[in-house]
Design a protein around this motif. Structure first.
Motif, short mmCIF file in Angstrom:
data_model
loop_
_atom_site.label_atom_id
_atom_site.label_comp_id
_atom_site.label_asym_id
_atom_site.label_seq_id
_atom_site.Cartn_x
_atom_site.Cartn_y
_atom_site.Cartn_z
N SER A 156 0.85 -1.18 0.00
CA SER A 156 0.00 0.00 0.00
C SER A 156 0.89 1.24 0.00
O SER A 156 2.10 1.15 0.24
N ARG A 158 0.90 3.67 2.17
CA ARG A 158 1.47 3.88 3.50
C ARG A 158 2.52 2.82 3.82
O ARG A 158 3.50 3.09 4.51
N SER B 267 -2.36 -7.18 11.94
CA SER B 267 -2.53 -5.73 11.93
C SER B 267 -1.47 -5.05 11.06
O SER B 267 -1.77 -4.13 10.29
N THR B 268 -0.23 -5.52 11.16
CA THR B 268 0.83 -4.90 10.37
C THR B 268 0.70 -5.27 8.89
O THR B 268 0.97 -4.44 8.03
N ALA B 270 -2.12 -5.71 7.42
CA ALA B 270 -3.19 -4.82 6.94
C ALA B 270 -2.64 -3.43 6.66
O ALA B 270 -3.05 -2.77 5.70
N MET B 271 -1.69 -2.98 7.49
CA MET B 271 -1.08 -1.66 7.29
C MET B 271 -0.31 -1.60 5.97
O MET B 271 -0.39 -0.61 5.25
N VAL B 272 0.46 -2.65 5.69
CA VAL B 272 1.36 -2.54 4.54
C VAL B 272 0.73 -3.02 3.23
O VAL B 272 1.26 -2.76 2.16
N LEU B 273 -0.41 -3.72 3.32
CA LEU B 273 -1.06 -4.19 2.09
C LEU B 273 -2.22 -3.28 1.66
O LEU B 273 -2.60 -3.28 0.50
N CYS B 274 -2.81 -2.58 2.63
CA CYS B 274 -3.98 -1.75 2.33
C CYS B 274 -3.77 -0.32 2.78
O CYS B 274 -3.12 -0.09 3.81
N ASP B 275 -4.38 0.60 2.08
CA ASP B 275 -4.51 1.95 2.59
C ASP B 275 -5.85 2.05 3.33
O ASP B 275 -6.71 1.19 3.16
N PRO B 276 -6.00 3.07 4.17
CA PRO B 276 -7.22 3.16 4.97
C PRO B 276 -8.47 3.12 4.10
O PRO B 276 -8.51 3.76 3.04
N SER B 298 -5.27 -0.10 11.46
CA SER B 298 -5.16 -0.07 10.00
C SER B 298 -6.39 0.51 9.31
O SER B 298 -6.29 0.97 8.19
N LYS B 299 -7.53 0.51 9.98
CA LYS B 299 -8.76 1.03 9.39
C LYS B 299 -9.05 0.37 8.04
O LYS B 299 -9.40 1.02 7.05
N VAL B 300 -8.87 -0.93 8.05
CA VAL B 300 -9.17 -1.72 6.86
C VAL B 300 -10.56 -2.34 7.06
O VAL B 300 -10.92 -2.74 8.16
N HIS B 374 -4.18 -10.42 -2.41
CA HIS B 374 -3.30 -11.05 -1.45
C HIS B 374 -4.11 -12.10 -0.67
O HIS B 374 -5.31 -11.93 -0.45
#
Lengths: 588, 588
Positions: A156, A158, B267-268, B270-276, B298-300, B374
């Motif tokens: 992503s 971010r 959680s991490t 979700a952070m690196v694969l998705c944007d909010p 992550s607000k996914v 993913h």
């Protein structure tokens, strides 16, 4: 929003962009292997650099002025999109630059090593790139990795930003982790005096942790915990802080939250006290870890309160923190529409070593109260005051806090007990609502039950702490500090002598010509090339180039070896400076 | 965005609002003490409830329709603001309602216990409120705490949201932590069969962890670590997974990242694969922890692929996961403009216990590849398959993964080894870029060095695992599962019998009339009032009311005590149902 009051290399895309461009440089192994200098390529590169810099500045200015006129939140999104596009563009341009450099190098052309503004290692997904750039046989295909970072198919936006930031911030650290100096096994490894790590009492600590009371196991330690931290540990922390912080009334374990490290505590506080884009004030120079943590999750901005080294009527000692300076930074930030939610203090201060007097503390807290600011006060070095004429005052010791509901204390065992590997951080706050909100994050920031037990036993053992550990620790701190300061004095290097902490804040500007952050970085690289890691002032968001922090809380033998390398680098640097001045003189 | 494909109680403000209002109820201790029924107050309350519900529905509809027409990101912000205002308003209304209830109770008036749609404990900053509501002498001033939560002076908006979500999600858990059942010390405490915790082999584990090799300390364990996890542990994890997942080629330690728990890994990722605001597909019913983790940082969004219990031509067994269902959910989500980045699978599945066949796995992965999704596959129960006729297939065992760069495996020791208190989670991914990005978060999700050492020793000891631990563990799983299923059969309760995991997915809809989520919650509350915690289907985002998950991986004595309470509650419930039906019959 992106004004001068921004922390270095730890904030925004636009910043990291300008940063990248400010530090472009060929790997030293290659540079040394090639003696030829090609002035034409050099000039061409410099022109491209200047063009890129102007493009960024123009765009920054445009974004900043638009920003002030419009709705903050909406603008931030456009801003983010614009900088993304800019970044992709710049990434490609940089790729072309690297290609150009590469082809020059392959073609037998070299560039002068001291070429300013050229070092890519500190940014641009430093990890892999930096590593490979250190190898003499740096393969060409590495370049495609570099390009790939700007057009990731898998991460992503971010994710890419955070990864780039992490690998640039922790590049030296990761190199060190893979090649640590060891007095027997690896005498050619990196010595890290850039990290604030206390290795003075590992013998005592290992002995204490090996005692039989430590190896207790019970079912509760193996199972899902109380996410605030196990009750037995929170109770012990409350007793411990009551005693060592000289708190008038017994602290309440219900106000304690225990997470896996002080950075986790800071990060979660930032989450629950600020919404994204809101800000904290922080005096600078200051610990850069806050800036990094703020970027990972909370997206909180740090507004710097710049302190001066020069002594004047308004600045009675170097880098003095005054309410006037904080107030000015606050009001300026507010003028730009920034919502400032709190003030971050570190006491004893990192990297300065300042221990705030009771009166100063009171003033800072009154200032915060006046503006309804939360105060996050990091007292992680509270037991590391080794000058017996200096008294540490915890905010928890104050008879009446100006704004108890907005005063939040962070502490941990990483520094005072030299066990950073335990990953243990404490929040104490009188505000039950804040404690409760922070504990929501315990689910993702918990500590192993067995580690919680050991920590509890350690904090409980006052007899050992008071009679064995602290006297030994402080005496070793004094000796190591004495050794280091003598060496610096012998070299004529100015430094702050503040009697607390694990490090010394010193001024190496006499080795920089011109005295710029570019030159500061080059000197830093020179230390690195000699397998010595220090931390440079820029990473503490210091506004004056030339300052470095050097840790002394290590074994005598290692310090001796480190100072040997230190001396060697400074001698080389001095030689180069003289050569440069001679060349300049000849030209005139 | 707020359509039917949303997880229960773990997503958005609007949802938790409607939830709150659907579950308003007086504390049972008080209710039981007061026999009088005041029909007038009851009717009045019901009217207020209906009004509130209509207000929310209207607003939800308004927000949803507006949402579809406009830019997603901008709308989300307006939406968030609107729901904030709604929440504040609703908070005050609820406060008035509680006051009304309170004054009624204080005045000697009571309400019938089975009053539907009345239970505040599951939401509204449940923590403090819930606790106090359980005390017979519930003080009036607690109400001001409730009101205060809606107008916090100290927390950020996201801080308030997260705190409210945490305390509603972990309310039962926190109650349990403070008052755990113990066979000697606290026989009146809560028995928690809602938590998926493996307590079958605590004796073996304690013994193994007490052996001398575990208590090793060296300097590196006490100092700042490699943030990806210590190299010795990553190497051991790679060897361990290679062996137990039957991987054709040796796994690479450089592709391993070790964090403090599987939720941190998720959680991490979700952070690196998705944007909010971007989304993952997830079959439902499914582990609710993902939904909670996705909200913290992550607000996914999770897009649910709803599975049916009914067996049909297209659904060969209850809750069968098929590519068609996933594809349909994906395309529907895309139609609403949602960016779906990945698919979450759990194998063996939680709460169903399904173990995916090799062919099914292949199909799911091919589907993901077709849409560039993913796949995050959580294999945390991989060693907890106790039916010897069922074979677990790790995705890591596949000869050629359809899309290796988008396949990411999560594993940990919490379930298979029953040591959730260690806080240990592993990511294995062939994608070095993803591993590298996730490791950026190691700084905030690290594990104690001493715990890393113990985990390494544990995973290393194949002899003990293969000859002592696993045979004992699986035999105990079989016995406990056998005991539990016999009890359920005797009660005529339908359940899934899948031969893996620590829990059984059972259908209690015969005890609900009408079969609604409100009634499901009331039954859950009834279990709680009898000090038995189960988890209800709603928290697994199940679309059919009436399903519950019950854990059986506990000691025989505790299971017996638990089933006694279980039986008691169901008998009471049945009595009430009969009474209700009689009353209804009389009315007609």
């Amino acid at each position: 929003m992106k004004g001068s009051s921004q922390p270095a290399e730890a904030k925004t895309k636009t910043q990291s962009m300008s940063h990248r461009l400010g530090m472009f440089r060929m790997p030293s192994a290659q540079m040394r292997g090639q003696g030829l200098r090609n002035q034409r390529i050099h000039t061409h590169l410099m022109e491209m650099m200047l063009n890129l810099k102007q493009t960024i500045e123009k765009n920054l200015m445009y974004l900043m002025t638009r920003h002030l006129q419009q709705d903050l939140v909406l603008e931030e999104q456009r801003h983010s999109q614009a900088t993304s596009e800019q970044e992709a563009l710049l990434g490609r341009l940089m790729y072309q630059l690297v290609n150009l450099l590469q082809s020059g190098a392959m073609g037998g052309l070299g560039l002068q090593p001291s070429c300013p503004s050229l070092d890519v290692r500190c940014d641009v997904r430093g990890g892999q790139w930096a590593q490979s750039s250190r190898q003499p046989d740096w393969p060409v295909h590495q370049l495609s990795d570099l390009e790939a970072t700007f057009v990731s198919q898998h991460l992503s936006s971010r994710g890419m930003d955070i990864s780039a930031l992490y690998h640039s911030s922790f590049q030296d650290y990761n190199i060190y982790q893979r090649d640590k100096y060891h007095e027997d096994k690896n005498t050619m490894g990196y010595i890290n005096l850039g990290l604030s790590e206390n290795k003075l009492c590992l013998d005592l600590m290992t002995e204490r942790l090996s005692q039989s009371d430590m190896n207790y196991i019970e079912d509760d330690l193996l199972q899902y915990p109380d996410w605030r931290g196990q009750p037995f540990l929170r109770e012990e922390v409350a007793r411990f802080l009551t005693y060592y912080c000289k708190v008038p009334d017994q602290l309440d374990p219900e106000n304690v939250v225990v997470l896996n490290g002080c950075s986790s505590v800071f990060s979660t506080l930032a989450m629950v006290l600020c919404d994204p884009g809101e800000a904290f004030l922080i005096p600078a120079p200051s610990y850069g870890g806050f800036a990094f943590s703020a970027c990972l999750y909370s997206k909180v901005e740090l507004i710097l309160v710049h302190l001066d080294s020069e002594v004047t009527d308004a600045n009675l000692h170097p880098f003095q923190l005054t309410v006037d300076k904080m107030e000015q930074a606050l009001l300026e930030a507010r003028l730009t529409g920034k919502k400032v939610r709190g003030l971050i203090l570190i006491n004893p201060q990192n990297p300065l070593g300042d221990v705030y007097s009771r009166d100063s503390l009171q003033e800072y807290l009154e200032f915060a109260k006046k503006y309804h600011l939360h105060v996050i006060i990091d007292e992680i070095y509270m037991l590391s005051v080794f000058d017996e004429f200096i008294t540490f005052h915890s905010v928890l010791s104050m008879e009446s806090l100006p704004d108890p509901n907005r005063t939040h204390v962070i502490w941990g065992t990483s520094k005072d007990f030299g066990i950073s590997g335990f990953r243990f951080g404490v929040l104490y706050t009188h505000n039950r609502e804040v404690a409760s909100a922070v504990s929501s994050f315990g689910y993702l920031h918990g500590i192993s039950g067995i580690a919680q037990h050991k920590l509890c036993r350690l904090l409980q053992d006052r007899e050992w702490i008071d009679k064995v550990y602290l006297p030994t620790y402080r005496s070793r701190l004094q000796i190591a500090h004495g050794y280091m300061t003598k060496k610096l004095e012998a070299l004529g290097i100015p430094f702050l002598n503040r009697g607390s902490g694990l490090y010394i804040w010193m001024n190496l500007k006499m080795y920089l010509d011109p005295c710029t952050f570019e030159e500061e970085l080059l000197l830093h690289r020179r230390f690195l090339d000699n397998k010595l890691i220090l931390s440079r002032g820029r990473t503490y968001m210091c506004k004056e180039p030339g300052w470095f922090r050097i840790t002394f809380a290590d074994k005598p033998l290692l310090l001796k070896q480190a100072m040997h390398r230190f001396y060697q680098v400074l001698s080389e640097q001095k030689q180069d400076l003289i050569m440069k001045q001679l060349e300049n003189a000849q030209r005139e």
